[in-house]
Design a protein around this motif. Structure first.
Motif, mmCIF file in Angstrom:
data_model
loop_
_atom_site.group_PDB
_atom_site.id
_atom_site.type_symbol
_atom_site.label_atom_id
_atom_site.label_comp_id
_atom_site.label_asym_id
_atom_site.label_seq_id
_atom_site.Cartn_x
_atom_site.Cartn_y
_atom_site.Cartn_z
ATOM 1 N N CYS A 116 2.510 126.984 67.149
ATOM 2 C CA CYS A 116 3.189 125.731 67.467
ATOM 3 C C CYS A 116 3.170 124.772 66.290
ATOM 4 C CB CYS A 116 2.551 125.082 68.691
ATOM 5 S SG CYS A 116 3.663 123.829 69.361
ATOM 6 N N ASN A 118 3.899 121.656 66.691
ATOM 7 C CA ASN A 118 3.658 120.314 67.235
ATOM 8 C C ASN A 118 2.170 120.031 67.366
ATOM 9 O OD1 ASN A 118 6.350 119.559 67.450
ATOM 10 N ND2 ASN A 118 6.575 120.830 69.281
ATOM 11 N N CYS A 120 0.845 117.940 70.125
ATOM 12 C CA CYS A 120 0.754 117.169 71.372
ATOM 13 C C CYS A 120 -0.727 116.963 71.704
ATOM 14 C CB CYS A 120 1.456 117.910 72.498
ATOM 15 S SG CYS A 120 3.101 118.482 72.031
ATOM 16 N N TYR A 122 -2.547 116.428 74.100
ATOM 17 C CA TYR A 122 -3.155 116.922 75.345
ATOM 18 C C TYR A 122 -3.238 118.450 75.405
ATOM 19 C CZ TYR A 122 1.913 116.950 75.794
ATOM 20 O OH TYR A 122 3.239 117.127 75.528
ATOM 21 N N CYS A 123 -2.704 119.162 74.415
ATOM 22 C CA CYS A 123 -2.469 120.602 74.577
ATOM 23 C C CYS A 123 -3.393 121.443 73.696
ATOM 24 C CB CYS A 123 -1.015 120.900 74.220
ATOM 25 S SG CYS A 123 -0.631 122.667 74.285
ATOM 26 N N PHE A 125 -2.787 124.245 72.467
ATOM 27 C CA PHE A 125 -2.048 124.997 71.446
ATOM 28 C C PHE A 125 -1.578 124.102 70.293
ATOM 29 C CE2 PHE A 125 -0.446 128.399 74.681
ATOM 30 C CZ PHE A 125 -1.711 128.962 74.697
ATOM 31 N N ARG A 126 -1.965 122.826 70.311
ATOM 32 C CA ARG A 126 -1.511 121.916 69.244
ATOM 33 C C ARG A 126 -1.940 122.463 67.887
ATOM 34 N NH1 ARG A 126 -5.749 117.083 69.284
ATOM 35 N NH2 ARG A 126 -4.196 116.239 67.870
ATOM 36 N N GLY A 162 5.288 128.489 72.544
ATOM 37 C CA GLY A 162 5.048 127.281 71.766
ATOM 38 C C GLY A 162 6.348 126.910 71.065
ATOM 39 N N LYS A 237 8.459 117.544 68.184
ATOM 40 C CA LYS A 237 8.486 117.048 69.560
ATOM 41 C C LYS A 237 8.499 115.523 69.638
ATOM 42 C CE LYS A 237 6.366 118.261 73.981
ATOM 43 N NZ LYS A 237 5.566 119.317 74.624
ATOM 44 N N GLN A 382 -4.007 127.486 76.827
ATOM 45 C CA GLN A 382 -3.389 126.194 76.569
ATOM 46 C C GLN A 382 -4.151 125.083 77.299
ATOM 47 O OE1 GLN A 382 0.469 125.699 78.252
ATOM 48 N NE2 GLN A 382 1.078 124.148 76.778
#
Ligand code: SAM
Ligand code: SF4
Length: 495
Positions: A116, A118, A120, A122-123, A125-126, A162, A237, A382
């Motif tokens: 990914c 991005n 994010c 909260y995630c 997988f950031r 992702g 994103k 995730q």
């Protein structure tokens, strides 16, 4: 740099890399998008004292199956008196019974890749989570996961990706085709939905041609300022409008089956409900058909997450939000995922939920590789799931609670989607098509995959449901189909 790595962690893309710039070039298209979320307008509708008579009027309108306006939805959100809240719950239960009957459609998520670009907050997988092993399933690994899902009895999947240049529309289309091609005994995946980053028009056309069912994307938060805080600038994103506009592009490109959602816990849940209803109404007004589904995931703990939200939604508010969404969009399917614990899922099923996932594993390769212990391996997922029961356990509980577990995929395969088809607006639709299709798909599950106890309860439920049906040629045809399935010679007999 390698992106297609079946086993090892791959480097995280550096900001400013050419891949990221490719994405930036695309998302500048959002300049043309229509921003239909009016934050001050929505905020201004909340925190008003409501007249109980007004609340009851709004409830009556939803029971007449008329979608609510955003302002009417706000009336329900402002109703906090326990009696009024109880009336909202009762109405949601009634509407669920009237519109959807007692069927619950089952599916499973299949994570294809967690690369990914991005970040994010909260995630798990950031991209700044360097503990997360990065992996993209190749065709052989996809086939192995799908075969395992088919051996459990699944017929409907949602593929999850992702956001990464590697996950182009061509790549997604190929993954969809790979899934459709897998056959294990009587098993087959009959509907493949996707949850992937926003595509452009050409991309949506490509995935539509590959035969996707629903294109699902969550706005995460409709609140502009919060959106900016949780999606750092400089990431793909971060462009709120490119995401908000994605379902318009999907529609314009022929994907007339779309799912919306918000990640509850990032901002005030009441604002997010108004955002979802605004989005549904925008699609209805522009394309004469609302979203096929609404999702309302609640924020879960995730490895390396950095968002200590003060807006986490407690169970009482969560019940209210599910009931109010049910009343606001009577014809939209509602999806509740295994992020929620078993007991709450059982309870909220009665409030209007129409689809759930079951037996879900959200670690890459999780259906074949690690067994249940992987649920403890936070950095590989995730986020953490709350309900990790097997598909058979979930089906058994649905049967105990009196629901018909359904794997039906008929509408999408017969082209009954979008504007041309408002399934529940057609009188007798459930009785003539949905219930028989639910029963034949349940019968397939009972014969091919169920544990003895599930089979016993399932057969009792089918007998009960058949007893409710009028004795006519249609019922005789259904009985014939059920017997053909039990004899073992035929599958996939849908109306
Ligand atoms: N990467 C794509 C995207 O962001 O649109 C695909 C979706 S992501 C793999 C699936 C969804 O999981 C996200 O849209 C988000 O709402 C949700 N999600 C992310 N982190 C979460 C968390 N900590 N708890 C619950 N849901 C989460
Ligand atoms: Fe990437 Fe999606 Fe996670 Fe954001 S939510 S970090 S885009 S996988």
């Amino acid at each position: 740099m390698r992106y297609h790595d079946a086993d090892e962690a791959t480097p995280i893309i550096a900001e400013g890399s050419s891949q990221l710039q490719v994405l930036s070039g695309e998302y500048q298209l959002s300049k043309n998008a229509d921003d239909f979320i009016d934050d001050p307008g929505l905020e201004g509708m909340l925190n008003h004292r409501v007249d109980p008579a007004e609340v009851r009027d709004v409830i009556q309108q939803s029971l007449a199956k008329v979608p609510l306006t955003v302002a009417q939805c706000a009336v329900l959100l402002n109703a906090t008196d326990p009696d009024l809240v109880e009336s909202i719950f009762a109405a949601a239960r009634q509407l669920k019974r009237d519109v959807y009957g007692n069927r619950i459609v089952l599916f499973a998520p299949l994570y294809i890749g967690n690369q990914c670009v991005n970040d994010c907050l909260y995630c798990g997988f950031r991209r700044s989570n360097r503990q997360a092993p990065r992996r993209t399933l190749d065709a052989a690994s996809i086939r192995a996961q799908v075969a395992a899902l088919e051996r459990q009895g699944h017929k409907r999947l949602i593929l999850v990706f992702g956001e990464h240049p590697y996950y182009s529309a061509d790549f997604i289309a190929e993954a969809v085709q790979t899934v459709y091609d897998v056959r294990q005994g009587h098993g087959a995946i009959r509907r493949v939905n996707i949850n992937a980053a926003p595509l452009d028009h050409a991309g949506f056309q490509k995935v539509k041609e590959a035969g996707i069912g629903t294109y699902q994307i969550f706005q995460e938060t409709y609140h502009h300022a919060t959106y900016g805080q949780v999606h750092p600038p400089g990431t793909a994103k971060a462009d709120y409008l490119w995401r908000l506009d994605s379902l318009d592009r999907a529609w314009e490109s022929g994907c007339d089956d779309v799912g919306i959602g918000a990640l509850f816990g990032l901002y005030d849940w009441r604002f997010e409900v108004l955002g979802l209803v605004s989005h549904a109404r925008h699609l209805m007004e522009k394309f004469h058909c609302g979203p096929h589904t609404i999702s309302f995931p609640r924020l879960r703990p995730a490895s390396h997450a950095q968002w200590n939200s003060r807006w986490l939604v407690n169970d009482d508010d969560f019940r209210r939000l599910v009931a109010i969404l049910r009343l606001s969009v009577p014809y939209t399917g509602m999806i509740m995922t295994a992020r929620e614990p078993e007991k709450l899922r059982s309870q909220l099923m009665g409030f209007g939920v129409s689809q759930i996932d079951a037996g879900s594993r959200i670690e890459l390769g999780g259906y074949t590789e690690a067994g249940d212990a992987q649920q403890q391996r936070r950095e590989r997922q995730q986020f953490e799931l709350a309900d990790v029961r097997s598909l058979d356990e979930v089906i058994l509980q649905l049967l105990v609670d009196g629901y018909i577990p359904s794997f039906c995929t008929a509408c999408y395969r017969l082209g009954r989607t979008g504007e041309t088809f408002m399934e529940f607006a057609i009188p007798g639709f459930i009785e003539k098509l949905c219930t028989p299709n639910a029963l034949t798909t349940l019968q397939e599950y009972l014969v091919d995959y169920a544990s003895p106890e599930t089979r016993r309860l399932g057969e009792q439920l089918i007998a009960r449901e058949l007893a409710y049906l009028p004795d006519n040629a249609r019922k005789r045809d259904l009985l014939d189909r059920l017997q053909r399935i039990t004899r073992g010679d035929e599958r996939d007999l849908y109306y």
